[in-house]
Enzyme design. Structure first.
Site, PDB file in Angstrom:
ATOM      1  N   LYS A   1       0.869  -1.182   0.000  1.00 22.06           N
ATOM      2  CA  LYS A   1       0.000   0.000   0.000  1.00 22.06           C
ATOM      3  C   LYS A   1       0.906   1.233   0.000  1.00 22.06           C
ATOM      4  O   LYS A   1       1.993   1.191   0.556  1.00 22.06           O
ATOM      5  CB  LYS A   1      -0.863   0.018   1.279  1.00 22.06           C
ATOM      6  CG  LYS A   1      -1.931  -1.053   1.336  1.00 22.06           C
ATOM      7  CD  LYS A   1      -3.245  -0.542   0.743  1.00 22.06           C
ATOM      8  CE  LYS A   1      -4.316  -1.607   0.740  1.00 22.06           C
ATOM      9  NZ  LYS A   1      -4.708  -1.989   2.108  1.00 22.06           N
TER      10      LYS A   1
ATOM     11  N   HIS B   1      -0.515   8.565   6.736  1.00 17.48           N
ATOM     12  CA  HIS B   1       0.447   7.969   7.671  1.00 17.48           C
ATOM     13  C   HIS B   1       1.337   9.001   8.350  1.00 17.48           C
ATOM     14  O   HIS B   1       2.137   8.663   9.207  1.00 17.48           O
ATOM     15  CB  HIS B   1       1.348   6.968   6.947  1.00 17.48           C
ATOM     16  CG  HIS B   1       0.633   5.726   6.539  1.00 17.48           C
ATOM     17  ND1 HIS B   1       0.454   5.368   5.242  1.00 17.48           N
ATOM     18  CD2 HIS B   1       0.027   4.770   7.279  1.00 17.48           C
ATOM     19  CE1 HIS B   1      -0.229   4.242   5.182  1.00 17.48           C
ATOM     20  NE2 HIS B   1      -0.505   3.865   6.414  1.00 17.48           N
TER      21      HIS B   1
ATOM     22  N   HIS C   1       1.055   7.044   2.299  1.00 13.92           N
ATOM     23  CA  HIS C   1       0.360   8.270   1.919  1.00 13.92           C
ATOM     24  C   HIS C   1       0.258   9.247   3.081  1.00 13.92           C
ATOM     25  O   HIS C   1       0.697   8.959   4.192  1.00 13.92           O
ATOM     26  CB  HIS C   1      -1.008   7.953   1.321  1.00 13.92           C
ATOM     27  CG  HIS C   1      -1.920   7.230   2.256  1.00 13.92           C
ATOM     28  ND1 HIS C   1      -2.644   7.874   3.225  1.00 13.92           N
ATOM     29  CD2 HIS C   1      -2.205   5.909   2.359  1.00 13.92           C
ATOM     30  CE1 HIS C   1      -3.339   6.982   3.898  1.00 13.92           C
ATOM     31  NE2 HIS C   1      -3.090   5.791   3.399  1.00 13.92           N
TER      32      HIS C   1
HETATM   33  N1  ARG Z   1      -1.440  -1.334   9.822  1.00 14.06           N
HETATM   34  C1  ARG Z   1      -2.521  -0.705  10.529  1.00 14.06           C
HETATM   35  C2  ARG Z   1      -3.184   0.353   9.635  1.00 14.06           C
HETATM   36  O1  ARG Z   1      -2.538   0.908   8.771  1.00 14.06           O
HETATM   37  C3  ARG Z   1      -2.098  -0.053  11.800  1.00 14.06           C
HETATM   38  C4  ARG Z   1      -1.533  -0.998  12.830  1.00 14.06           C
HETATM   39  C5  ARG Z   1      -1.465  -0.356  14.175  1.00 14.06           C
HETATM   40  N2  ARG Z   1      -0.866  -1.184  15.179  1.00 14.06           N
HETATM   41  C6  ARG Z   1      -1.437  -2.246  15.734  1.00 14.06           C
HETATM   42  N3  ARG Z   1      -0.744  -2.932  16.616  1.00 14.06           N
HETATM   43  N4  ARG Z   1      -2.679  -2.583  15.494  1.00 14.06           N
HETATM   44  O2  ARG Z   1      -4.335   0.648   9.838  1.00 14.06           O
END
Ligand code: ARG
Length: 549
Positions: free
Chosen positions: A113, A119, A116
């Protein structure tokens, strides 16, 4: 650095038994510190004015004048003593969080992904908290909890096999992956065969098939390569890139614990944990056997606790995942894990961007790297105009442009929604990163011109209002950093830096620094102190502090 507040608190507590440390506040207009006495009126059955008047007679604090005024107890510091105390201590040397361990989950990008603009907040809030906790003496583990598990990766492999090739992937990197992914999405809707292939590959990844896993690892490397370029520009680091896939085989361990406590129920073939009336149940495993996001987060929480013995585990994640974290923490509470108390969802608001043309958007998303490029380019143009002879112009433009974006992201309280404007963020005279960087460079240039070497100073030379205002803002800078870390609010630091710059610039305009003798020495020492504090603060906020601009 300066514990006047504590000294005042200790002295006043003897008279005002209901006093909280937070009641002692730094004041501006009439005095240096004050205690409003209104809250004591009810308990003490006296008017605030009478309470203040009586307390003022009894309370004595070394080096301070104590007076009552309209229900306030005012404390005025002897400026010379105060300034001496500030110069006797060094910033950033106190380590109040030594011996504590903090896990910090931030940025946590998803494989294949784009990185962007959405983030930006998690990355810079997390990155800044990382620096602050470290500076305060904590042991910090920065974790990029990669989104590297899910059926979508089967689709990506199917698409790559049909339409992709290695050469193009190597050349185009993430752009190629995104295109494949979009194409997979569109075609799988029409073509059942594509969807079936995707499921097949997804299963192969789960089974650990070498070819499928190998391809997936390649996609992962491609994504990370790009993310790491952005991290480098943002001065961000991580200690761990263990993502969701790492925890898949640890979910059964969690299920075992849940079963032991009789918390696991079967509902429509799925494994769920009921969380009471005010929350939907947490789904641990679907009826088709696939584990869910929360299950992997539970496994990760146990792993982190076992391996890092954290006192705090912070998740810097957007507010739309609030329910997920409430459920996660609730399940751990039901499992009676006492350490679950140390887990915090550090939430933040939405970001929108104005002033970026649509032509720089790829598909529908705005890449963070494109925003940083645009900022650096604009910064270069501004610098070319302001200081055409500057050496290392490109490097400085990068520091100023990227810094402008980061500082802007960290300037408001994190929960507030933001509308980002490049022009505002780069305004050298606004409450911005470039303004702070420029003030720092101006201090350094004064010091360089003077050939400043340090040495003992006479603090009584710094008692005029303009100099003393600066001293006061430097005095409790360490407290501001500690508070920012404990409240997960880098904005406390960014706002204080702007205030210091404003006060310094007033001092610079009012008091001629190069005036000779003891006064000059003292003013240079103050300038140096400001420069060091700004550089330290900028570093905590992930910004460079160029010496020349
Ligand atoms: N990858 C997830 C997202 O972009 C965020 C993860 C956050 N950390 C976790 N331990 N859930 O939405």
């Amino acid at each position: 650095m300066c514990d006047y507040k504590k000294t005042i608190y200790d002295a006043a507590k003897k008279v005002l038994s209901e006093l909280d440390p937070a009641d002692v506040t730094a004041a501006d207009a009439f005095c240096d510190y004050c205690i409003p006495c209104f809250k004591f009126a009810k308990i003490m059955r006296k008017s605030p004015a009478a309470i203040a008047a009586e307390a003022a007679v009894v309370i004595a604090v070394d080096g301070m004048k104590v007076e009552a005024l309209n229900g306030y107890l005012n404390f005025t510091v002897d400026r010379n003593t105060f300034t001496q105390r500030v110069f006797d201590t060094q910033i950033g040397k106190r380590k109040p969080l030594e011996g504590t361990s903090v896990c910090l989950d931030y940025s946590s990008v998803n494989i294949a992904k784009p990185f962007h603009i959405g983030h930006l907040m998690t990355t810079v809030i997390g990155g800044s908290l990382y620096k602050m906790y470290k500076a305060l003496g904590a042991e910090v583990i920065g974790i990029n909890h990669l989104g590297d598990w899910g059926t979508q990766f089967g689709g990506l492999i199917a698409a790559y096999r049909r339409w992709g090739d290695e050469k193009r992937l190597n050349e185009r990197g993430l752009d190629e992956l995104l295109e494949l992914y979009v194409r997979y999405h569109n075609e799988s809707e029409r073509d059942e065969e594509v969807a079936a292939e995707a499921r097949e590959w997804s299963k192969k990844i789960e089974e650990g098939d070498a070819y499928a896993v190998g391809l997936f690892e390649k996609f992962k490397a491609t994504t990370l390569e790009q993310a790491k370029k952005v991290y480098k520009r943002l001065n961000i680091e991580f200690d761990s890139y263990l993502g969701e896939s790492f925890y898949v085989d640890k979910v059964p361990g969690v299920e075992k614990k849940l079963k032991e406590k009789n918390l696991l129920e079967i509902s429509d073939g799925a494994e769920v944990v009921m969380l009471g009336d005010d929350m939907p149940p947490a789904i641990i495993r679907r009826s088709d056997g696939a584990s869910l996001y929360i299950a992997r987060d539970l496994a990760a929480a146990y792993y982190r606790h076992e391996n890092y013995a954290f006192d705090k585990c912070l998740y810097v994640v957007a507010s739309h995942q609030a329910l997920h974290f409430k459920q996660l923490f609730k399940v751990l509470e039901l499992l009676e894990e006492p350490w679950a108390n140390g887990m915090v969802h550090v939430s933040y608001g939405m970001v929108s961007v104005e002033g970026m043309s649509l032509s720089t958007r790829r598909g529908n998303v705005l890449y963070l790297s494109d925003v940083l490029d645009a900022a650096a380019e604009k910064a270069a143009a501004i610098i070319a105009e302001r200081n055409p002879g500057l050496e290392d112009r490109n490097e400085v433009a990068e520091s100023v442009g990227v810094g402008a974006v980061v500082f802007d992201a960290l300037f408001d309280g994190r929960l507030k929604d933001k509308n980002f404007s490049l022009a505002d963020a780069l305004n050298f005279d606004g409450e911005t990163g470039p303004y702070v960087q420029y003030t720092h460079a101006r201090c350094r240039s004064v010091l360089d011109k003077a050939g400043y070497m340090g040495g003992k100073i006479d603090c009584s030379q710094l008692t005029d209002d303009e100099a003393y205002d600066v001293v006061k803002l430097l005095a409790d800078f360490d407290d501001v950093v500690l508070n920012a870390a404990l409240k997960y609010e880098p904005s406390f630091v960014s706002r204080r830096l702007v205030k210091i710059c404003q006060a310094f610039n007033r001092f610079y305009n009012a008091d001629r620094i190069m005036c000779g003798g003891e006064t000059e020495k003292a003013r240079l020492a103050l300038t140096c102190r400001v420069a060091d504090t700004l550089a330290y603060g900028l570093e905590l906020l992930l910004l460079d502090a160029p010496r020349k601009m």
